[in-house]
Write an enzyme that holds these catalytic residues in place. Structure first.
Site, PDB file in Angstrom:
ATOM      1  N   HIS A 189       1.389  -1.402   0.355  1.00  0.00           N
ATOM      2  CA  HIS A 189       0.384   0.072   0.364  1.00  0.00           C
ATOM      3  C   HIS A 189       1.108   1.544   0.137  1.00  0.00           C
ATOM      4  O   HIS A 189       2.184   0.867   0.947  1.00  0.00           O
ATOM      5  CB  HIS A 189      -0.776  -0.118   0.818  1.00  0.00           C
ATOM      6  CG  HIS A 189      -2.284   0.994   1.348  1.00  0.00           C
ATOM      7  ND1 HIS A 189      -1.419   2.142   1.246  1.00  0.00           N
ATOM      8  CD2 HIS A 189      -3.159   0.637   1.190  1.00  0.00           C
ATOM      9  CE1 HIS A 189      -2.360   2.879   1.327  1.00  0.00           C
ATOM     10  NE2 HIS A 189      -3.943   2.277   1.258  1.00  0.00           N
TER      11      HIS A 189
ATOM     12  N   GLU B 124      -4.035   2.387  -7.482  1.00  0.00           N
ATOM     13  CA  GLU B 124      -3.859   3.749  -5.973  1.00  0.00           C
ATOM     14  C   GLU B 124      -3.423   4.834  -6.443  1.00  0.00           C
ATOM     15  O   GLU B 124      -2.056   4.611  -6.052  1.00  0.00           O
ATOM     16  CB  GLU B 124      -3.683   2.251  -4.752  1.00  0.00           C
ATOM     17  CG  GLU B 124      -4.397   1.853  -4.183  1.00  0.00           C
ATOM     18  CD  GLU B 124      -5.318   2.038  -2.593  1.00  0.00           C
ATOM     19  OE1 GLU B 124      -6.331   1.996  -2.440  1.00  0.00           O
ATOM     20  OE2 GLU B 124      -4.326   2.200  -2.191  1.00  0.00           O
TER      21      GLU B 124
HETATM   22  P1  PGA Z   1      -9.600   6.085   0.389  1.00  0.00           P
HETATM   23  O1  PGA Z   1      -8.331   5.307   1.035  1.00  0.00           O
HETATM   24  O2  PGA Z   1     -10.618   5.677   0.257  1.00  0.00           O
HETATM   25  O3  PGA Z   1      -9.565   7.125   2.099  1.00  0.00           O
HETATM   26  O4  PGA Z   1      -8.759   6.861  -0.107  1.00  0.00           O
HETATM   27  C1  PGA Z   1      -8.347   4.146  -0.248  1.00  0.00           C
HETATM   28  C2  PGA Z   1      -7.281   3.233   0.315  1.00  0.00           C
HETATM   29  O5  PGA Z   1      -6.154   3.737   0.903  1.00  0.00           O
HETATM   30  O6  PGA Z   1      -6.979   1.931   0.210  1.00  0.00           O
END
Ligand code: PGA
Length: 225
Positions: A97, A154
């Protein structure tokens, strides 16, 4: 194939709030239609409680974890091995992540080592990538691992900011990810809410949800029709 919707609680919630969330989510979903398979990834400290609540309330949820050790069982103080996650009932494991890269300096090689551990334990790794390191991350994995992972795209500017990425851009990056990894399932994560989830599910295989997974009402509206 069914869409996948993953709640990433990050470093939030205590024991009671975690089991209440599962109970309330189960009540809310009774008789309603999910947009796909729903996974909840609590912090390590809550895995057992959440799994017991899933079983106890017969919740329509699958257990996920947010991270894993890059090592097997051994002398690695503070680490949680993939085999321990499997033992707890975890099925999906987030790996790499952006918050782990940023705050804990996790590298592509460490992510690759974690993917190996997760696969060896018979679990499904969800490798988080941003556009600029898709190629490097794919190159760090062994070729026979590429097809076994799920990828979560992401973009850092969209994670936790409220600035969800334009769905057209996401569609382009999904193609780039498949060029690098092969025909993998790709999720999108970054400020997904009940109001924008539908667009993303048109162009990818699921979503990874942080902020909007903390309150049952938000996450229910996002995951169910
Ligand atoms: P968020 O986080 O939906 O708060 O943007 C997504 C994630 O970090 O998996």
């Amino acid at each position: 194939m069914e869409k996948l919707l993953i709640a990433n609680w990050k470093s939030h919630k205590k024991l009671q709030a975690a089991s209440q969330w599962v109970e309330q989510f189960t009540t809310a979903t009774a008789g309603k239609n999910p947009r796909g398979t729903v996974v909840v990834a609590p912090p390590f400290s809550l895995l057992q409680t959440v799994q017991e609540a899933i079983e106890g309330f017969e919740a329509p949820l699958i257990l996920g974890a947010q991270d894993v050790s890059k090592y097997p069982f051994g002398k690695y103080t503070g680490e949680v091995a993939a085999a321990s996650l499997a033992d707890l009932g975890v099925r999906y494991v987030l790996v790499g992540h952006s918050e782990r890269r940023r705050h804990f300096n996790e590298t592509n090689q460490e992510v690759a080592a974690k993917v190996s551990q997760v696969l060896e334990a018979g679990l499904i790794p969800v490798v988080c990538v941003d556009r600029e390191y898709v190629q490097d991350q794919a190159a760090a994995l062994a070729s026979d691992q590429l097809e076994k992972v799920l990828v979560a795209y992401e973009p850092v500017e969209a994670v936790g900011t409220g600035n969800n990425q334009d769905v057209g851009v996401v569609q382009e990056v999904v193609k780039e990810i498949r060029q690098a990894f092969g025909e993998v399932r790709v999720l999108y994560g970054g400020s997904v809410t009940e109001f924008n989830v539908g667009e993303y599910l048109l162009v990818c295989d699921g979503v990874l949800v942080g902020g909007a997974s903390l309150e049952v009402s938000d996450f229910f509206a996002l995951t169910y029709h």
